[in-house]
Design a protein around this motif. Structure first.
Motif, PDB file in Angstrom:
ATOM      1  N   ALA A   1       0.756  -1.267   0.107  1.00  0.00           N
ATOM      2  CA  ALA A   1       0.024   0.009   0.097  1.00  0.00           C
ATOM      3  C   ALA A   1       0.952   1.558  -0.129  1.00  0.00           C
ATOM      4  O   ALA A   1       0.327   2.374  -0.739  1.00  0.00           O
ATOM      5  CB  ALA A   1      -1.022  -0.110   1.256  1.00  0.00           C
TER       6      ALA A   1
ATOM      7  N   SER B   1      -5.792   4.990   1.591  1.00  0.00           N
ATOM      8  CA  SER B   1      -7.159   5.416   1.281  1.00  0.00           C
ATOM      9  C   SER B   1      -7.547   6.498   0.857  1.00  0.00           C
ATOM     10  O   SER B   1      -8.372   6.839  -0.105  1.00  0.00           O
ATOM     11  CB  SER B   1      -8.032   4.812   2.480  1.00  0.00           C
ATOM     12  OG  SER B   1      -7.833   5.644   3.677  1.00  0.00           O
ATOM     13  N   ARG B   2      -6.763   7.404   1.384  1.00  0.00           N
ATOM     14  CA  ARG B   2      -7.036   9.131   0.843  1.00  0.00           C
ATOM     15  C   ARG B   2      -6.540   9.402  -0.451  1.00  0.00           C
ATOM     16  O   ARG B   2      -6.952  10.167  -1.082  1.00  0.00           O
ATOM     17  CB  ARG B   2      -6.432  10.124   1.906  1.00  0.00           C
ATOM     18  CG  ARG B   2      -6.952  10.103   3.166  1.00  0.00           C
ATOM     19  CD  ARG B   2      -6.515  11.167   4.126  1.00  0.00           C
ATOM     20  NE  ARG B   2      -5.250  11.111   4.596  1.00  0.00           N
ATOM     21  CZ  ARG B   2      -4.892  10.454   5.713  1.00  0.00           C
ATOM     22  NH1 ARG B   2      -5.577   9.707   6.379  1.00  0.00           N
ATOM     23  NH2 ARG B   2      -3.503  10.315   5.845  1.00  0.00           N
TER      24      ARG B   2
ATOM     25  N   SER C   1      -7.964  -4.300   4.220  1.00  0.00           N
ATOM     26  CA  SER C   1      -8.173  -2.628   4.150  1.00  0.00           C
ATOM     27  C   SER C   1      -7.055  -1.850   4.034  1.00  0.00           C
ATOM     28  O   SER C   1      -6.015  -2.661   4.364  1.00  0.00           O
ATOM     29  CB  SER C   1      -8.824  -2.555   5.459  1.00  0.00           C
ATOM     30  OG  SER C   1      -8.115  -2.606   6.603  1.00  0.00           O
ATOM     31  N   LEU C   2      -7.065  -0.996   3.457  1.00  0.00           N
ATOM     32  CA  LEU C   2      -5.843   0.037   3.392  1.00  0.00           C
ATOM     33  C   LEU C   2      -5.729   0.893   4.499  1.00  0.00           C
ATOM     34  O   LEU C   2      -6.716   1.238   5.270  1.00  0.00           O
ATOM     35  CB  LEU C   2      -6.312   1.019   2.445  1.00  0.00           C
ATOM     36  CG  LEU C   2      -6.122   0.641   0.662  1.00  0.00           C
ATOM     37  CD1 LEU C   2      -6.617   1.553  -0.156  1.00  0.00           C
ATOM     38  CD2 LEU C   2      -4.774  -0.024   0.422  1.00  0.00           C
TER      39      LEU C   2
ATOM     40  N   THR D   1      -6.624   6.759  -2.830  1.00  0.00           N
ATOM     41  CA  THR D   1      -7.021   5.719  -3.618  1.00  0.00           C
ATOM     42  C   THR D   1      -8.579   6.151  -4.194  1.00  0.00           C
ATOM     43  O   THR D   1      -9.519   6.517  -3.379  1.00  0.00           O
ATOM     44  CB  THR D   1      -7.351   4.435  -2.967  1.00  0.00           C
ATOM     45  OG1 THR D   1      -6.033   4.364  -2.520  1.00  0.00           O
ATOM     46  CG2 THR D   1      -7.895   3.291  -3.676  1.00  0.00           C
TER      47      THR D   1
ATOM     48  N   VAL E   1     -11.847   0.897  -4.145  1.00  0.00           N
ATOM     49  CA  VAL E   1     -11.163  -0.351  -3.642  1.00  0.00           C
ATOM     50  C   VAL E   1     -12.285  -1.556  -3.888  1.00  0.00           C
ATOM     51  O   VAL E   1     -13.374  -1.127  -3.621  1.00  0.00           O
ATOM     52  CB  VAL E   1     -11.047  -0.137  -2.243  1.00  0.00           C
ATOM     53  CG1 VAL E   1     -10.536  -1.370  -1.612  1.00  0.00           C
ATOM     54  CG2 VAL E   1     -10.089   0.983  -1.780  1.00  0.00           C
TER      55      VAL E   1
ATOM     56  N   ASP F   1      -4.980   4.404   6.450  1.00  0.00           N
ATOM     57  CA  ASP F   1      -5.702   5.553   6.096  1.00  0.00           C
ATOM     58  C   ASP F   1      -4.771   6.385   5.224  1.00  0.00           C
ATOM     59  O   ASP F   1      -5.444   7.101   4.333  1.00  0.00           O
ATOM     60  CB  ASP F   1      -5.673   6.340   7.469  1.00  0.00           C
ATOM     61  CG  ASP F   1      -6.847   5.935   8.213  1.00  0.00           C
ATOM     62  OD1 ASP F   1      -7.772   5.155   7.843  1.00  0.00           O
ATOM     63  OD2 ASP F   1      -6.715   6.018   9.403  1.00  0.00           O
TER      64      ASP F   1
END
Length: 103
Positions: free
Chosen positions: A54, A82-83, A76-77, A85, A88, A79
């Motif tokens: 990641a 994920s901002r 799960s990524l 990306t 998913v 934090d």
């Protein structure tokens, strides 16, 4: 569309993408040299298939800020990733062919 896929490909995502007419380059490791060798500067999509890599999302976005980032992996990524990306997808919920069609 040019796609850089980082990680393993147990779901044959590369084959599905190529069947849809996309050009795919695979980098086993998403570090700066690997991404540059895979053609990240010309890519439109960065496709990650291993959550363990990641941190490579930040590297890819640094090299090509306009990339669309897609993660196709279970889990799960963090934090910070994920901002950066855009999408998913869990492979248990959507098969490789459906993802390739949507890209």
């Amino acid at each position: 569309m040019k796609v850089v896929l980082v990680g393993s490909d147990p779901n044959a995502l590369t084959d599905a993408l190529e069947a849809e007419g996309h050009t795919v380059t695979v980098a086993d490791v998403g570090n700066r040299p690997g991404l540059e060798e895979a053609g990240i500067h010309e890519a439109e999509v960065y496709l990650l298939t291993e959550m363990s890599q990641a941190t490579s999302i930040a590297v890819a976005k640094d090299l090509a800020p306009d990339l669309r980032v897609v993660v196709y992996a279970a889990g799960s990524l963090p934090d910070f990733a994920s901002r950066q990306t855009d999408l998913v997808v869990d492979p248990d919920l959507l098969d490789a062919e459906a993802v390739a069609e949507e890209l």
